[in-house]
Design a protein around this motif. Structure first.
Motif, PDB file in Angstrom:
ATOM      1  N   ILE A   1      61.995 -48.936  60.054  1.00  0.00           N
ATOM      2  CA  ILE A   1      61.552 -50.223  59.498  1.00  0.00           C
ATOM      3  C   ILE A   1      62.235 -50.491  58.169  1.00  0.00           C
ATOM      4  N   LEU A   2      62.368 -49.457  57.353  1.00  0.00           N
ATOM      5  CA  LEU A   2      63.023 -49.600  56.054  1.00  0.00           C
ATOM      6  C   LEU A   2      64.475 -50.020  56.220  1.00  0.00           C
ATOM      7  N   VAL A   3      65.192 -49.371  57.138  1.00  0.00           N
ATOM      8  CA  VAL A   3      66.604 -49.701  57.351  1.00  0.00           C
ATOM      9  C   VAL A   3      66.746 -51.095  57.947  1.00  0.00           C
ATOM     10  N   ILE A   4      65.855 -51.470  58.858  1.00  0.00           N
ATOM     11  CA  ILE A   4      65.902 -52.825  59.418  1.00  0.00           C
ATOM     12  C   ILE A   4      65.697 -53.862  58.322  1.00  0.00           C
ATOM     13  N   SER A   5      64.806 -53.558  57.382  1.00  0.00           N
ATOM     14  CA  SER A   5      64.485 -54.506  56.308  1.00  0.00           C
ATOM     15  C   SER A   5      65.659 -54.712  55.354  1.00  0.00           C
ATOM     16  N   PHE A   6      66.397 -53.636  55.066  1.00  0.00           N
ATOM     17  CA  PHE A   6      67.489 -53.721  54.089  1.00  0.00           C
ATOM     18  C   PHE A   6      68.858 -53.841  54.745  1.00  0.00           C
ATOM     19  N   GLY A   7      68.938 -53.576  56.043  1.00  0.00           N
ATOM     20  CA  GLY A   7      70.185 -53.795  56.770  1.00  0.00           C
ATOM     21  C   GLY A   7      71.350 -52.980  56.262  1.00  0.00           C
ATOM     22  N   GLU A   8      72.469 -53.652  56.093  1.00  0.00           N
ATOM     23  CA  GLU A   8      73.726 -52.967  55.781  1.00  0.00           C
ATOM     24  C   GLU A   8      73.802 -52.429  54.356  1.00  0.00           C
ATOM     25  N   GLN A   9      72.759 -52.633  53.539  1.00  0.00           N
ATOM     26  CA  GLN A   9      72.777 -52.070  52.185  1.00  0.00           C
ATOM     27  C   GLN A   9      72.880 -50.545  52.202  1.00  0.00           C
ATOM     28  N   VAL A  10      72.433 -49.926  53.290  1.00  0.00           N
ATOM     29  CA  VAL A  10      72.482 -48.461  53.351  1.00  0.00           C
ATOM     30  C   VAL A  10      73.922 -47.938  53.309  1.00  0.00           C
ATOM     31  N   TRP A  11      74.891 -48.782  53.653  1.00  0.00           N
ATOM     32  CA  TRP A  11      76.282 -48.345  53.688  1.00  0.00           C
ATOM     33  C   TRP A  11      76.997 -48.528  52.349  1.00  0.00           C
ATOM     34  N   LEU A  12      76.362 -49.205  51.402  1.00  0.00           N
ATOM     35  CA  LEU A  12      77.036 -49.487  50.138  1.00  0.00           C
ATOM     36  C   LEU A  12      77.272 -48.222  49.331  1.00  0.00           C
ATOM     37  N   SER A  13      76.319 -47.283  49.368  1.00  0.00           N
ATOM     38  CA  SER A  13      76.453 -46.028  48.631  1.00  0.00           C
ATOM     39  C   SER A  13      75.301 -45.114  49.004  1.00  0.00           C
ATOM     40  N   ARG A  14      75.556 -43.800  48.952  1.00  0.00           N
ATOM     41  CA  ARG A  14      74.451 -42.876  49.201  1.00  0.00           C
ATOM     42  C   ARG A  14      73.489 -42.831  48.012  1.00  0.00           C
ATOM     43  N   TRP A  15      73.840 -43.519  46.914  1.00  0.00           N
ATOM     44  CA  TRP A  15      72.974 -43.567  45.744  1.00  0.00           C
ATOM     45  C   TRP A  15      72.096 -44.814  45.731  1.00  0.00           C
ATOM     46  N   MET A  16      72.242 -45.684  46.749  1.00  0.00           N
ATOM     47  CA  MET A  16      71.402 -46.882  46.807  1.00  0.00           C
ATOM     48  C   MET A  16      69.933 -46.477  46.986  1.00  0.00           C
ATOM     49  N   PRO A  17      69.008 -47.191  46.347  1.00  0.00           N
ATOM     50  CA  PRO A  17      67.581 -46.845  46.484  1.00  0.00           C
ATOM     51  C   PRO A  17      67.118 -46.782  47.936  1.00  0.00           C
ATOM     52  N   VAL A  18      67.535 -47.750  48.764  1.00  0.00           N
ATOM     53  CA  VAL A  18      67.104 -47.736  50.161  1.00  0.00           C
ATOM     54  C   VAL A  18      67.683 -46.539  50.904  1.00  0.00           C
ATOM     55  N   THR A  19      68.921 -46.154  50.573  1.00  0.00           N
ATOM     56  CA  THR A  19      69.535 -44.997  51.224  1.00  0.00           C
ATOM     57  C   THR A  19      68.805 -43.719  50.844  1.00  0.00           C
ATOM     58  N   LEU A  20      68.476 -43.587  49.563  1.00  0.00           N
ATOM     59  CA  LEU A  20      67.739 -42.406  49.107  1.00  0.00           C
ATOM     60  C   LEU A  20      66.344 -42.356  49.725  1.00  0.00           C
TER      61      LEU A  20
ATOM     62  N   GLY B   1      88.404 -48.100  50.300  1.00  0.00           N
ATOM     63  CA  GLY B   1      87.011 -48.526  50.255  1.00  0.00           C
ATOM     64  C   GLY B   1      86.121 -47.895  51.302  1.00  0.00           C
ATOM     65  N   TRP B   2      86.703 -47.075  52.193  1.00  0.00           N
ATOM     66  CA  TRP B   2      85.900 -46.471  53.243  1.00  0.00           C
ATOM     67  C   TRP B   2      85.268 -45.154  52.832  1.00  0.00           C
ATOM     68  N   GLN B   3      85.714 -44.559  51.744  1.00  0.00           N
ATOM     69  CA  GLN B   3      85.201 -43.232  51.405  1.00  0.00           C
ATOM     70  C   GLN B   3      83.704 -43.262  51.131  1.00  0.00           C
ATOM     71  N   THR B   4      83.222 -44.306  50.454  1.00  0.00           N
ATOM     72  CA  THR B   4      81.792 -44.412  50.181  1.00  0.00           C
ATOM     73  C   THR B   4      81.007 -44.527  51.476  1.00  0.00           C
ATOM     74  N   LYS B   5      81.483 -45.390  52.384  1.00  0.00           N
ATOM     75  CA  LYS B   5      80.827 -45.514  53.689  1.00  0.00           C
ATOM     76  C   LYS B   5      80.897 -44.204  54.461  1.00  0.00           C
ATOM     77  N   LEU B   6      82.022 -43.512  54.302  1.00  0.00           N
ATOM     78  CA  LEU B   6      82.207 -42.265  55.046  1.00  0.00           C
ATOM     79  C   LEU B   6      81.213 -41.198  54.605  1.00  0.00           C
ATOM     80  N   GLU B   7      80.895 -41.170  53.299  1.00  0.00           N
ATOM     81  CA  GLU B   7      79.894 -40.217  52.814  1.00  0.00           C
ATOM     82  C   GLU B   7      78.553 -40.451  53.504  1.00  0.00           C
ATOM     83  N   VAL B   8      78.154 -41.711  53.620  1.00  0.00           N
ATOM     84  CA  VAL B   8      76.902 -42.041  54.299  1.00  0.00           C
ATOM     85  C   VAL B   8      76.994 -41.683  55.776  1.00  0.00           C
ATOM     86  N   PHE B   9      78.141 -41.976  56.395  1.00  0.00           N
ATOM     87  CA  PHE B   9      78.326 -41.688  57.823  1.00  0.00           C
ATOM     88  C   PHE B   9      78.234 -40.190  58.107  1.00  0.00           C
ATOM     89  N   ILE B  10      78.849 -39.376  57.259  1.00  0.00           N
ATOM     90  CA  ILE B  10      78.791 -37.922  57.444  1.00  0.00           C
ATOM     91  C   ILE B  10      77.351 -37.429  57.340  1.00  0.00           C
TER      92      ILE B  10
END
Length: 439
Positions: free
Chosen positions: A33-52, A310-319
């Motif tokens: 539900i959290l990821v659906i609510s914030f959408g693609e923000q999770v890919w911006l950085s592993r330090w994003m509040p929603v990602t954490l 610009g993909w390295q940040t996304k790649l960290e989240v993907f890994i």
């Protein structure tokens, strides 16, 4: 019955592990539900509040919840000693842990103060770690399993200490001034220490037992665990300023070798019938291999990296997602399909031994969780992994991945509840049979 360190008399009540197993799908749904609510923000950085927030819902609310529940059952069977948390203490521990996970994720989103999660997680996990280490050091047997489980729980203790230090930084600004290296160490010990060591410890026993494969040799068992521990120690020392590079690479190599050796064992299983749980193991280990290879690419010179700018940040989240969703949760999902029917059958057998004159036919594993439901659960997992790749390429589709993840874990919860329903029906039939015999 007690032999070779096994102690089936010390097995806890069925409600002990099941409360954690049933809590995990709830946290999985909250993360979705959290990821659906914030959408693609999770890919911006592993330090994003929603990602954490989502990361800790998965790491503590799903992964740790199932792992802790399994330890309540594994300790008596593999180490001959039960975790001394029962009755009201178990209720309180579970309640504080659930509240701690909720408050921590809410804290990352700015909804509550971190002081609440600091107290709740410190008390609950601290009490669990202390209780488990005391049993491992003073009562446990079965050295092959006792040692790696002890190392995993020690890693959990360090992980908790680092987490509390990081929270103290948010609260009072007292975290040591070593930048993000402490956070990286926290994540590294969580992934390669607590999770990998525990999965190794359990898999060395359950893969040959459940899937009739050749045993892991003592060289591989101790060698892989030793290599992983060496890597974790080097990473820890480097994080605190000791010039010992290469720790991450050692952890990566140990994980790659573990994947290859385990896949080789599964390839030699004597029971060649199709098995959804084996498919989970193969997909999970494949995800671990891919995650490690991608992580290894971070250590190559920048001009050799094949990734677009610009993909390295996304790649960290993907890994991180590949390791978590692809590997850890695959193993957890597969093991639940084995453990839940095994536990229910075991407890039904104990109930029948207490009333030997009341005999009823026991359901087999596939009556508790049908093959069709197992396949649906696995197909949803595959859909999640395919949607993960799609959302990595097209972040606008992230909500689809989260929705499929929610369906996957809703199916897991449904399968567990269905098995428990069959368990209660069998208990009623057993009692009815006993009453009729007395008449």
């Amino acid at each position: 019955m007690r032999m070779s360190g096994l102690n089936f008399e010390a097995i806890p009540e069925l409600s002990a592990p099941m409360r954690f197993y049933l809590t995990a799908p709830v946290f999985a749904l909250l993360a979705a539900i959290l990821v659906i609510s914030f959408g693609e923000q999770v890919w911006l950085s592993r330090w994003m509040p929603v990602t954490l927030a989502a990361t800790h819902l998965l790491a503590l609310g799903v992964m740790a919840m199932v792992m802790i529940g399994s330890l309540f059952q594994v300790m008596p069977v593999l180490c001959g000693a039960a975790i001394p948390i029962r009755g009201w203490k178990l209720h309180l521990f579970h309640l504080l842990l659930v509240a701690g996970v909720v408050s921590l994720s809410s804290g990352f989103l700015g909804w509550v103060s971190f002081s609440l999660s600091f107290a709740l997680l410190g008390l609950s996990l601290g009490y669990f770690v202390f209780s488990l280490l005391r049993v491992l050091f003073w009562e446990a047997q079965g050295q092959q399993t006792r040692l790696p489980i002890s190392l995993a729980v020690l890693a959990l203790a360090v992980l908790l200490a680092l987490g509390l230090i990081l929270l103290s930084g948010y609260l009072w600004g007292v975290a040591p001034g070593i930048g993000k290296s402490l956070t990286n160490l926290h994540a590294g010990i969580g992934l390669f220490g607590w999770i990998m060591l525990l999965i190794m410890a359990v898999s060395f026993q359950v893969i040959p037992m459940f899937h009739v494969t050749p045993n892991f040799s003592s060289g591989w068992r101790y060698g892989l665990i030793g290599l992983l521990v060496i890597g974790i120690v080097i990473v820890s020392l480097e994080s605190f300023g000791v010039p010992l590079p290469g720790g991450w690479l050692v952890c990566i190599v140990a994980s790659i070798l573990y994947s290859i050796v385990t896949l080789e064992r599964l390839g030699k299983r004597k029971r060649k019938l199709p098995d959804v749980v084996v498919n989970y193991w193969k997909c999970g280990l494949g995800s671990l291999l891919l995650a490690c290879l991608l992580l290894f690419s971070f250590f190559l010179p920048l001009d050799l990296l094949p990734w677009p700018v610009g993909w390295q940040t996304k790649l960290e989240v993907f890994i991180g997602l590949l390791f978590g969703l692809g590997f850890v949760l695959a193993i957890i999902q597969g093991m639940l399909l084995k453990i839940v029917p095994f536990l229910i059958t075991l407890h039904l057998q104990r109930a029948m031994m207490r009333n030997p004159i009341a005999m009823i036919p026991l359901p087999d594993h596939y009556q508790l969780i049908s093959r069709v439901h197992m396949k649906w659960q696995f197909h949803l997992y595959i859909a999640v992994m395919l949607s993960l790749v799609l959302s990595f390429m097209m972040p606008s589709t992230t909500a689809i991945m989260a929705l499929l993840f929610a369906l996957n874990w809703a199916m897991i919860g449904y399968n567990i509840l269905g098995a428990l329903k069959q368990y209660r029906i069998c208990l009623v039939n057993l009692q009815s049979s006993f009453e009729q015999f007395k008449k």
